[in-house]
Design a protein around this motif. Structure first.
Motif, mmCIF file in Angstrom:
data_model
loop_
_atom_site.group_PDB
_atom_site.id
_atom_site.type_symbol
_atom_site.label_atom_id
_atom_site.label_comp_id
_atom_site.label_asym_id
_atom_site.label_seq_id
_atom_site.Cartn_x
_atom_site.Cartn_y
_atom_site.Cartn_z
ATOM 1 N N SER A 3 -1.557 -9.456 6.784
ATOM 2 C CA SER A 3 -1.844 -10.988 6.790
ATOM 3 C C SER A 3 -2.001 -11.517 5.532
ATOM 4 O O SER A 3 -1.406 -12.476 5.399
ATOM 5 C CB SER A 3 -2.759 -11.224 7.767
ATOM 6 N N VAL A 34 1.855 -8.574 12.537
ATOM 7 C CA VAL A 34 0.837 -8.808 11.443
ATOM 8 C C VAL A 34 -0.362 -7.935 11.439
ATOM 9 O O VAL A 34 -0.862 -8.077 12.656
ATOM 10 C CB VAL A 34 0.422 -10.334 11.385
ATOM 11 N N ASP A 36 -4.231 -6.702 10.086
ATOM 12 C CA ASP A 36 -5.666 -7.289 9.361
ATOM 13 C C ASP A 36 -5.811 -5.786 8.490
ATOM 14 O O ASP A 36 -5.744 -4.939 8.822
ATOM 15 C CB ASP A 36 -6.580 -7.560 10.130
ATOM 16 N N LEU A 39 -5.188 -1.162 7.042
ATOM 17 C CA LEU A 39 -4.154 -0.233 7.992
ATOM 18 C C LEU A 39 -2.858 -0.020 6.764
ATOM 19 O O LEU A 39 -2.378 1.005 6.778
ATOM 20 C CB LEU A 39 -3.572 -0.979 9.252
ATOM 21 N N LEU A 40 -2.451 -1.111 6.424
ATOM 22 C CA LEU A 40 -1.298 -0.771 5.517
ATOM 23 C C LEU A 40 -1.705 -1.416 4.076
ATOM 24 O O LEU A 40 -2.490 -2.035 3.940
ATOM 25 C CB LEU A 40 -0.097 -1.836 5.814
#
Lengths: 479, 479
Positions: A3, A34, A36, A39-40
């Motif tokens: 996000s 999207v 939060d 995580l990526l």
């Protein structure tokens, strides 16, 4: 994407936006999810396997993200949502965009739902069939002027005639390069069953070799990309447990036409719990199949058959394979109904091919099966596809006994199919059901009614809970 | 979850399986997405925000995952897919399951698509309306026997009469606790516009305070959970750009009924590019609204109005707010069409409330607006909701000039709405379009036609590309 990444923030992209992804020459349209937090990594997009594959994307390299173009064919879908007839061009646009992965899952679900039931007329079904053929590969068989095929519209658990029909017909020297689908809403498709016995995931070249060698094949159609649009539609049809009439006809015929078939028989089982429930409906379907086939250049003969109960005794990939082998081998306990149905279908293909009566065809088919030539031919095909596999055993089995002496008066095909699916079929090939009795049979107290096979305790328990709560397929009379 | 985690592996769960998640007393049904590699730690599930919220789940704590139960109401959806009428009970089952988040997005898409167009009859719409009311909260206003409401079925950019009507009617002492939705397929809903001016995200208690204080409110309906099923349906309707007749009526009336309204006017604009395109269609919709309203105990008066072009000059949350303020303030350049339409709607509410003629109502409404009482009342409402906000300015603007002297002969509502949406409305509140001319106006060479507002260069360019390629809403005659 995250996000807080620059794309989600600065370009007005929101969750569920449709976006274009580009990597070198390739592009796909995707739905933006999207996430939060951590995580990526920031500035990273997580792609699905299919997007990675279609983009030939390489991890760590730069990906271009932009607004998705307006998919104009969606206005045709809306037109259909609002009950209007679609033109051939509009249908072709829709199918082209679906094949190019430009539709989201909910858009495909919307299209399928409003084309389901009897909502496509014969012109639209012809348009859909041709559009689906246009989008895929098309096979040709040089030097052959008659290419046979068969199809069952399904709904009848255990009705695994294809390997038998193909073996009988090709043993007579006719050409039947059969490509089959996997299960859509059933516990097994022919491809699922054949996959327990041999390799079915053949590419076009491999199929051509097998056919050159044996006049036949028993392969999965998906790997040769005969109807890529159909494969995408089927994914959503399966999730919705939906199988519309127009979609069904277009799916079947587009694959037959793409496979180069010239003559085909279509088995339409009719029964209170089959896919088709009345003769009227069956006749309507038969008429549509024949009309659409004629418009698209393929000679279709529809056969309306008994769909009042399952065919054979095994339900699920491995159990159905056992039935097929026992009929081919002429075992004493081979299911007679499966044998007779396969002979009837083969007889009709002989009748179409040699312009002889169905009775003459039946004599021909019976002689080939009983002489062992069909078994030999089946073995040749399996050998050509990569050799025979050992059938796997299920890890868990449960045999249900009858508590009292009784007679079986009905078997609900749908509940039986659902039971086998809950047990894990076709995902777990060894999962499924083996019937120990059929309609008309009488059982003494404590005799087995069926055996349930599954590969996990969870699925076994889930299936047995369904059986005891709402999903008992058997109607019995205490005797 | 990870493909190598014990659930994905040992229990036969596959990608897109529906699974039940449990945390303490709470449960949801979710779709299993399977990820490869190291994206998630092993044994971990990544949940959506809504699942976290509904489960009241706590990060790091244990979550139970099991097979999803069979959602039996899906068989009713299939029944509708195949063209059969649904009973009240079947509709109630579907709506209950949707409210409980038991449907996947594609299942909701399927349901909406087969209920779109005119595919729900009046009984089904009544059933759907009541089912949607049953699932949500229901407000009551003690001591009031007449609660007013208004609604516009939309399709007309800029038609932001609600703040005006509410101010006029409540200035007269009538009660109109108006809750509005955000945009579904339009560049702005009343809630989006009001949010640029004040707080609209009020909970039930706050709404009750505002109404006790002012006889009115201009709040967002979503926060009070009036029709939770509708909110879930609207998410998918928006993605499909779909707005079916039965769904529309049920959505509108269920929210009115849940809000405790007893009398409401419904504005149905008709025009070639409005949502409703013919008087016949408008009359049909009006008749359905009135019948369904009567069956559900709410008195509905439908007003069929001119929908041939946008109302007002601003399109998009902020630009529409400017128009509303200018009408309330009696500015010289306030859009006359917006003023007249608001007065007409208010007149009809007076006519319903005081059982007087619409002409009498119109005198009453005009006097309240022109005396400044409506503006005062609007300010009281805004104050009660948390005070006035400064309208944001868009970061980018582009004014399009006419290249030659010309007269505007038509404005396409749909293309104009799309243009404003591509510019970023309603996600970016300041994004949108300001018209400098309407149908019938003449412009000299070089005069401005419209100004486009956006908050990002990407959206600006995207919108302008649409305008110059296929989306020019203006038909002009060179003079």
């Amino acid at each position: 994407m995250r996000s807080d990444c620059h794309i989600c923030r600065s370009e007005g992209f929101t969750a569920n936006s449709r976006v274009t992804l580009r990597f070198n020459e390739n592009s796909v349209i995707a739905t933006l999810n999207v996430v939060d937090g951590q995580l990526l990594p920031s500035g990273t997009a997580g792609l699905s396997r299919i997007a990675m594959h279609r983009l030939s994307a390489i991890e760590g390299q730069k990906l271009m993200v932009s607004h998705a173009p307006v998919v104009t064919s969606l206005s045709h879908v809306r037109k259909k949502v609002f009950g209007n007839k679609l033109s051939d061009d509009e249908i072709a646009d829709i199918i082209k965009d679906i094949s190019a992965h430009r539709y989201s899952d909910i858009e495909i679900a919307s299209f399928l739902s409003v084309c389901a039931g009897s909502r496509l007329d014969v012109d639209e079904i012809i348009g859909l069939t041709q559009a689906m053929v246009e989008c895929g590969k098309r096979l040709s068989w040089s030097g052959q002027n008659m290419i046979l095929d068969k199809h069952c519209i399904g709904g009848l658990p255990g009705n695994r005639t294809t390997p038998l029909v193909v073996s009988i017909v090709s043993a007579a020297g006719l050409v039947i390069p059969k490509t089959s689908s996997r299960a859509i809403t059933s516990p097994a498709g022919t491809a699922d069953t054949m996959e327990t016995l041999t390799t079915v995931n053949l590419n076009l070249k491999e199929i051509q070799c097998v056919v050159a060698d044996t006049n036949a094949c028993l392969a999965w159609g998906g790997a040769v990309n005969l109807s890529p649009a159909d494969d995408l539609l089927i994914r959503i049809e399966r999730a919705l447990d939906l199988d519309g009439e127009g979609q069904l006809i277009a799916s079947v015929l587009s694959k037959k036409i793409a496979a180069g078939s010239t003559h085909a028989v279509v088995d339409i089982p009719v029964g209170p719990t089959a896919k088709v429930r009345s003769d009227k409906e069956a006749n309507r379907l038969a008429s549509l199949f024949t009309q659409v086939g004629a418009a698209c250049g393929i000679n279709i003969r529809c056969l309306i058959t008994d769909g009042s109960q399952p065919v054979g005794l095994g339900i699920g990939p491995v159990e159905e394979a056992r039935d097929v082998l026992s009929v081919l081998q002429g075992d004493n306990d081979a299911p007679l109904d499966l044998r007779e149905r396969a002979l009837f279908l083969a007889a009709n293909l002989f009748s179409l091919s040699y312009q002889e009566s169905v009775e003459q065809g039946l004599l021909r088919a019976t002689s080939i099966l009983d002489s062992g030539k069909a078994l030999q031919q089946f073995q040749r095909i399996v050998q050509a596809q990569g050799g025979i596999k050992q059938l796997p055993e299920a890890r868990y089995q449960h045999t249900e006994l009858v508590p009292e002496a009784c007679a079986i008066t009905e078997i609900d095909n749908r509940k039986l199919a659902r039971l086998a699916k809950l047990a894990g079929a076709p995902g777990s090939p060894a999962a499924g059901v083996r019937l120990h009795a059929k309609v008309g049979d009488t059982l003494s107290k404590g005799e087995p009614l069926f055996t349930l096979f599954s590969d996990s305790e969870g699925e076994r328990d889930y299936a047995l809970a369904y059986y005891s709560e709402q999903g008992n397929p058997f109607t019995i009379n205490l005797t």
